[in-house]
Design an enzyme around this catalytic site. Structure first.
Site, PDB file in Angstrom:
ATOM      1  N   ASP A 187       0.779  -1.251   0.000  1.00 27.53           N
ATOM      2  CA  ASP A 187       0.000   0.000   0.000  1.00 27.53           C
ATOM      3  C   ASP A 187       0.810   1.302   0.000  1.00 27.53           C
ATOM      4  OD1 ASP A 187      -1.599  -2.067   0.824  1.00 27.53           O
ATOM      5  OD2 ASP A 187      -2.229  -1.137   2.681  1.00 27.53           O
ATOM      6  N   GLU A 241     -10.574  -2.160   3.948  1.00 30.86           N
ATOM      7  CA  GLU A 241      -9.264  -1.640   4.336  1.00 30.86           C
ATOM      8  C   GLU A 241      -9.082  -0.243   3.756  1.00 30.86           C
ATOM      9  OE1 GLU A 241      -6.637  -5.622   4.827  1.00 30.86           O
ATOM     10  OE2 GLU A 241      -6.780  -4.948   2.765  1.00 30.86           O
TER      11      GLU A 241
HETATM   12  C1  FRU Z   1      -4.050  -3.404   2.708  1.00 29.02           C
HETATM   13  C2  FRU Z   1      -3.441  -3.870   4.009  1.00 29.02           C
HETATM   14  C3  FRU Z   1      -3.778  -2.904   5.118  1.00 29.02           C
HETATM   15  C4  FRU Z   1      -2.664  -3.124   6.090  1.00 29.02           C
HETATM   16  C5  FRU Z   1      -1.487  -3.400   5.180  1.00 29.02           C
HETATM   17  C6  FRU Z   1      -0.505  -4.407   5.707  1.00 29.02           C
HETATM   18  O1  FRU Z   1      -3.424  -3.937   1.591  1.00 29.02           O
HETATM   19  O2  FRU Z   1      -3.888  -5.170   4.316  1.00 29.02           O
HETATM   20  O3  FRU Z   1      -5.056  -3.097   5.671  1.00 29.02           O
HETATM   21  O4  FRU Z   1      -2.457  -2.006   6.906  1.00 29.02           O
HETATM   22  O5  FRU Z   1      -2.022  -3.892   3.965  1.00 29.02           O
HETATM   23  O6  FRU Z   1       0.624  -4.502   4.897  1.00 29.02           O
END
Ligand code: FRU
Length: 544
Positions: free
Chosen positions: A67, A252
């Site tokens: 992300d 998310e």
């Molecule tokens: C989204 C996610 C978020 C988390 C991160 C962990 O892709 O799952 O919810 O903070 O990636 O790497």
């Protein structure tokens, strides 16, 4: 609509453990075959894949990235932080990597900003400019940048292993180095939760306070909080759907922001992005959004889709398989909404065959809210800096030509692995008409982007785009309903060594897909099936 079947609900509960497991399996495999270079060597090894290193898209020099985090514009620089593993080319030891850019296209990679340690990992979050030093973490003269991120606690910490809570860190050197706040975390759920994450903070000007949107991912809830100082947070409200379409999906990376409808500042609307995994429009991970009102406490969506299990009933930022965790820059110049998404999909991200890095960001996009087919919809176009880069370079231009039930090179001289192509297609009497990009000389191999007149759909078919076999979950075709206006389709196609992004009808519809083509497959073909199609206003620009 072609979609992969979603995972069963029970599988989602093991989302994180399976992500770790597949990461470790990958790491073990890499170690056995000695494919992945050690962290001390930058030399290219036999298994490195420079043919898939993006020219226009951000990739870290080495190692795993997911992300985008902490998107903020400050003193002429766009800061891109991101989920990063400093120790390997697989998901783990999550930390914040860091890069900056003046134009959203050329990026400089910097030292890791926030590092996982013995007691916690650093998951996704945001950065704000605390211009009035409300946090007291800087000074009035040198206001701090404040990062809000998710601490994921490990065994040996003061929390049960796996607990997620919101923490802050601050920078008084314009974002280059960061100090965690001594009294972290600043926000926990009670009882503590292992799914409470991804704080996105913004300044709510009408109320004069900070606003945080965060999620309880497996409960499919966005939670809003407010604060005067970024440290003490008060609960405001929950946003969820009366009938959550797919109970197993995780919500998310939420983002809430206002945009003027049709460019009219007297008609602001609020947009709520919720990234959903799995169960997206193209299968696996995707960025869904809602348009509605926010009164300082509560977000209410204008349209709540009746209970439905079909993602096509919802609105998506992108209709391809590889656009996830999208969020907007805070403090962006002149109030523009600029997004970046991670160009991958949790269905297969850990198997992507690239080394010594894994993960790229999609092209940044400028968002606008326009009334289309009677309802407000987001449009996404490449940023103006990219558009002017394209204009400044020489292009191969072709006014117009017809193709009758045939296929041929678009312009024999215009071969390339990194290109921008603008064109208009009038499918006419053809059943299908379009392009084959990153194509072999005879067009048997390549990524097909075409309009299908019988289904009124725009299609991207990557079933013969190169390496498609690295994962059984790599979906092959992505299709979106798109009735033509005046019988024409305007396309901007951004082709890079590892991706294709199709912006249709000036950003009304976008399809973003990863591809893994052979380096020599760099032809651009045009084709029409079952009739005559007209191609016009073609401009092919080499962007390498
Ligand atoms: C989204 C996610 C978020 C988390 C991160 C962990 O892709 O799952 O919810 O903070 O990636 O790497």
């Amino acid at each position: 609509m072609i979609r992969r079947h979603s995972m069963h609900d029970s599988q989602h509960r093991f989302f994180f453990s399976s992500r770790v497991l597949s990461s470790w399996l990958f790491a073990a495999l890499a170690a056995v075959t000695a494919c992945v270079p050690t962290s001390s060597s930058l030399a290219q090894s036999a298994a490195d894949t420079p043919q898939w290193r993006s020219a226009l898209h951000y990739t870290p020099q080495r190692n795993w990235m997911n992300d985008p985090n902490g998107l903020v514009y400050y003193k002429g620089l766009y800061h891109l932080f991101y989920q990063y593993n400093p120790h390997g080319n697989f998901w783990g030891d999550m930390s914040w990597g860091h890069a900056t850019s003046r134009d959203l296209i050329h990026w400089d990679e910097h030292a890791v900003a926030l590092r996982a340690n013995q007691t916690e990992e650093i998951f996704s979050g945001s950065v704000v400019v605390d211009a009035r030093n409300t946090s007291g973490l800087g000074t009035a003269k040198r206001p701090p940048l404040v990062a809000l991120y998710t601490s994921v606690y490990k065994a040996g910490s003061r929390h049960e292993a796996g607990v997620q809570a919101q923490s802050i860190a601050y920078s008084t050197d314009d974002g280059m180095t960061w100090q965690p706040y001594v009294h972290n975390p600043v926000l926990t759920l009670s009882p503590e939760s292992k799914q409470f994450r991804d704080p996105k903070v913004s300044w709510f000007a009408p109320g004069g306070y900070w606003l945080m949107a965060t999620v309880v991912a497996d409960a499919q809830v966005v939670k809003f909080y407010r604060s005067d100082n970024l440290i003490d947070w008060t609960f405001l409200s929950d946003f969820t759907l009366p009938d959550v379409p797919h109970r197993g999906a995780l919500w998310e990376m939420p983002d809430l922001f206002a945009l003027p409808l049709d460019g009219d500042p007297s008609r602001p609307k609020w947009v709520m992005i919720v990234n959903v995994n799995p169960w997206s429009i193209a299968g696996g991970s995707g960025a869904m959004y809602f348009v509605g009102q926010f009164d300082g406490t509560r977000f209410v969506a204008d349209d709540v889709v009746p209970a439905s299990s079909d993602p096509a009933r919802y609105q998506w930022l992108d209709h391809g398989a590889d656009y996830y965790a999208a969020g907007t820059f805070s403090n962006a110049p002149s109030g523009t909404a600029v997004t970046i998404g991670w160009m991958s999909n949790w269905d297969y991200a850990s198997h992507a065959p690239t080394a010594p890095w894994k993960g790229a960001m999609a092209l940044p996009r400028e968002l606008a809210l326009k009334t289309i087919d009677g309802r407000p919809q987001l449009t996404s176009v490449p940023p103006s800096s990219y558009v002017s880069m394209v204009k400044q370079r020489p292009a191969t231009r072709i006014d117009a030509f017809d193709v009758s039930s045939a296929a041929r090179d678009l312009a024999p001289s215009a071969r390339g692995a990194v290109q921008n192509i603008d064109l208009t297609i009038r499918p006419g009497t053809a059943h299908r008409a379009g392009l084959i990009v990153r194509a072999s000389a005879n067009g048997d191999v390549g990524t097909r982007i075409f309009y299908d007149t019988s289904t009124q759909t725009l299609n991207l078919d990557r079933s013969r785009s190169g390496n498609t076999w690295f994962s059984g979950a790599f979906s092959k075709a992505h299709i979106v309903n798109l009735p033509l206006h005046d019988g024409r389709l305007d396309l901007q196609v951004v082709i890079d060594r590892n991706s294709v992004e199709v912006f249709a009808d000036h950003g009304r519809t976008v399809i973003t897909d990863l591809i893994f083509p052979a380096p020599g497959d760099d032809h651009v073909r045009v084709f029409a099936e079952g009739g005559d199609a007209r191609f016009s206003d073609v401009a092919i620009t080499d962007m390498d």
